[in-house]
Design an enzyme around this catalytic site. Sequence first.
Site, short mmCIF file in Angstrom:
data_model
loop_
_atom_site.label_atom_id
_atom_site.label_comp_id
_atom_site.label_asym_id
_atom_site.label_seq_id
_atom_site.Cartn_x
_atom_site.Cartn_y
_atom_site.Cartn_z
N ALA A 57 0.87 -1.17 0.00
CA ALA A 57 0.00 0.00 0.00
C ALA A 57 0.91 1.22 0.00
CB ALA A 57 -0.88 -0.02 1.24
N GLU A 107 4.81 -4.90 7.30
CA GLU A 107 4.09 -3.78 7.93
C GLU A 107 4.55 -3.51 9.34
OE1 GLU A 107 2.68 -6.22 6.16
OE2 GLU A 107 1.05 -5.45 4.91
N GLU A 140 -0.50 -9.15 -0.45
CA GLU A 140 -1.93 -9.37 -0.19
C GLU A 140 -2.74 -9.38 -1.49
OE1 GLU A 140 -1.66 -6.14 2.66
OE2 GLU A 140 -2.52 -7.45 4.19
N1 CAA Z 1 4.64 3.16 -0.77
C1 CAA Z 1 5.07 4.28 -1.36
N2 CAA Z 1 6.22 4.39 -2.04
C2 CAA Z 1 7.00 3.29 -2.12
C3 CAA Z 1 6.63 2.07 -1.52
C4 CAA Z 1 5.39 2.02 -0.82
N3 CAA Z 1 4.92 0.91 -0.26
N4 CAA Z 1 7.62 1.17 -1.74
C5 CAA Z 1 8.56 1.80 -2.46
N5 CAA Z 1 8.19 3.08 -2.70
C6 CAA Z 1 8.93 4.11 -3.43
C7 CAA Z 1 10.10 4.62 -2.63
O1 CAA Z 1 9.69 5.59 -1.70
C8 CAA Z 1 10.98 5.17 -3.72
O2 CAA Z 1 10.45 6.43 -4.11
P1 CAA Z 1 11.46 7.70 -4.27
O3 CAA Z 1 12.34 7.31 -5.44
O4 CAA Z 1 10.52 8.82 -4.57
O5 CAA Z 1 12.19 7.81 -3.00
C9 CAA Z 1 10.75 4.20 -4.87
O6 CAA Z 1 9.52 3.54 -4.60
C10 CAA Z 1 11.81 3.15 -5.00
O7 CAA Z 1 11.97 2.50 -3.73
P2 CAA Z 1 13.36 2.31 -3.00
O8 CAA Z 1 14.30 3.41 -3.35
O9 CAA Z 1 13.09 2.07 -1.56
O10 CAA Z 1 13.87 0.95 -3.72
P3 CAA Z 1 14.86 -0.13 -3.12
O11 CAA Z 1 15.19 -1.04 -4.25
O12 CAA Z 1 15.98 0.50 -2.36
O13 CAA Z 1 13.99 -0.95 -2.04
C11 CAA Z 1 12.02 -2.09 -1.26
C12 CAA Z 1 12.91 -1.74 -2.47
C13 CAA Z 1 12.77 -3.05 -0.34
C14 CAA Z 1 10.78 -2.79 -1.82
C15 CAA Z 1 11.66 -0.81 -0.48
O14 CAA Z 1 11.14 0.13 -1.41
C16 CAA Z 1 10.62 -1.01 0.60
O15 CAA Z 1 10.94 -1.52 1.65
N6 CAA Z 1 9.37 -0.54 0.34
C17 CAA Z 1 8.32 -0.57 1.32
C18 CAA Z 1 7.79 -1.97 1.53
C19 CAA Z 1 6.71 -1.95 2.58
O16 CAA Z 1 6.93 -1.60 3.72
N7 CAA Z 1 5.48 -2.35 2.18
C20 CAA Z 1 4.35 -2.40 3.06
C21 CAA Z 1 3.56 -1.10 2.95
S1 CAA Z 1 2.27 -0.99 4.17
C22 CAA Z 1 1.04 -1.97 3.57
O17 CAA Z 1 1.10 -2.52 2.49
C23 CAA Z 1 -0.17 -2.09 4.50
C24 CAA Z 1 -1.11 -3.17 4.15
O18 CAA Z 1 -1.25 -4.20 4.80
C25 CAA Z 1 -1.97 -3.06 2.98
#
Ligand code: CAA
Length: 260
Positions: free
Chosen positions: A66, A134, A114
């Site tokens: 998300a 999360e 999910e």
């Molecule tokens: N939401 C918004 N933006 C996101 C995102 C997310 N879930 N995941 C990645 N992005 C964005 C980053 O902010 C980044 O944007 P900018 O270039 O503007 O900074 C871009 O995508 C690229 O991401 P990274 O630079 O972080 O890429 P990476 O290769 O270094 O890492 C990753 C990849 C490990 C997937 C890392 O992006 C990450 O950990 N993302 C978040 C994963 C996460 O926590 N997901 C759960 C979200 S909460 C949820 O989903 C609740 C639910 O139950 C529904």
Amino acid sequence: MTYETILTEKRDQVTLITLNRPKSLNALNSQVLDELIDAFSAFQADETQNCAVITGSGDKAFAAGADIKEMYDKSAADFYLEDFFAKWTSHIVKATRKPWIAAVNGFALGGGCELAMMADIIIASDKAKFGQPEIKLGVAPGMGGSQRLTRAVGKAKSMDMCLTGRMMDAEEAERSGLVARVVPHDQLLDEGLKSAATIASMPPMAAQVNKEMVNAAFENNLEQGLVHERRLFQILTATEDKKEGMAAFIEKREGSWKGR
Ligand code: CAA
């Protein structure tokens, strides 16, 4: 409806839906949800279409969850009052009676994992990674992860993933029963479309009935319902109206409500 965050395409009897926010690793925001609802509803209504495939654009991610940036400023009351995440189940999972496949091409994290688990079959690239991270954001799965992942891989793996936030690679995901098949990364889309074409060639009503039967194994039971009820009760105790309501009772007066 014109789509800005997804792409759709019909290939004979198969609808291909591609999440298309590669710069945000296909993070799932409200616009993506609205567009997916429209695309799945068009797929369900179209008598020429018998199966769908959903995948992510770019080489890195199916969906990294998300959209954290969208969720950042929302309060608990906002999430509750919007019933945030509810439409994923009501408008996509429940409303799509035809079968659909998730072709997972990279990160499937949080809401991405999910969403993949909402599909009837997951086919994974050998580069796919699954996770429910999360907890690292101070929250927990909200789009069905704790329920669908536990049913798919069992308590041990699900607890491990939800509590540590670690990722599972494609091989472990197949071994654990989360995905049906792992294929080489560059063959993922072809394999997904091929499986979808096979399903699409089956008697359409029999396909829907088979799907409905397997899904019946996922029905709620009383124990889950009671836990759900208790958790919602506990969340309500954070509202101003709870404070006011109990104060009004103790002070023997009528309550005055804020709605949050
Ligand atoms: N939401 C918004 N933006 C996101 C995102 C997310 N879930 N995941 C990645 N992005 C964005 C980053 O902010 C980044 O944007 P900018 O270039 O503007 O900074 C871009 O995508 C690229 O991401 P990274 O630079 O972080 O890429 P990476 O290769 O270094 O890492 C990753 C990849 C490990 C997937 C890392 O992006 C990450 O950990 N993302 C978040 C994963 C996460 O926590 N997901 C759960 C979200 S909460 C949820 O989903 C609740 C639910 O139950 C529904």
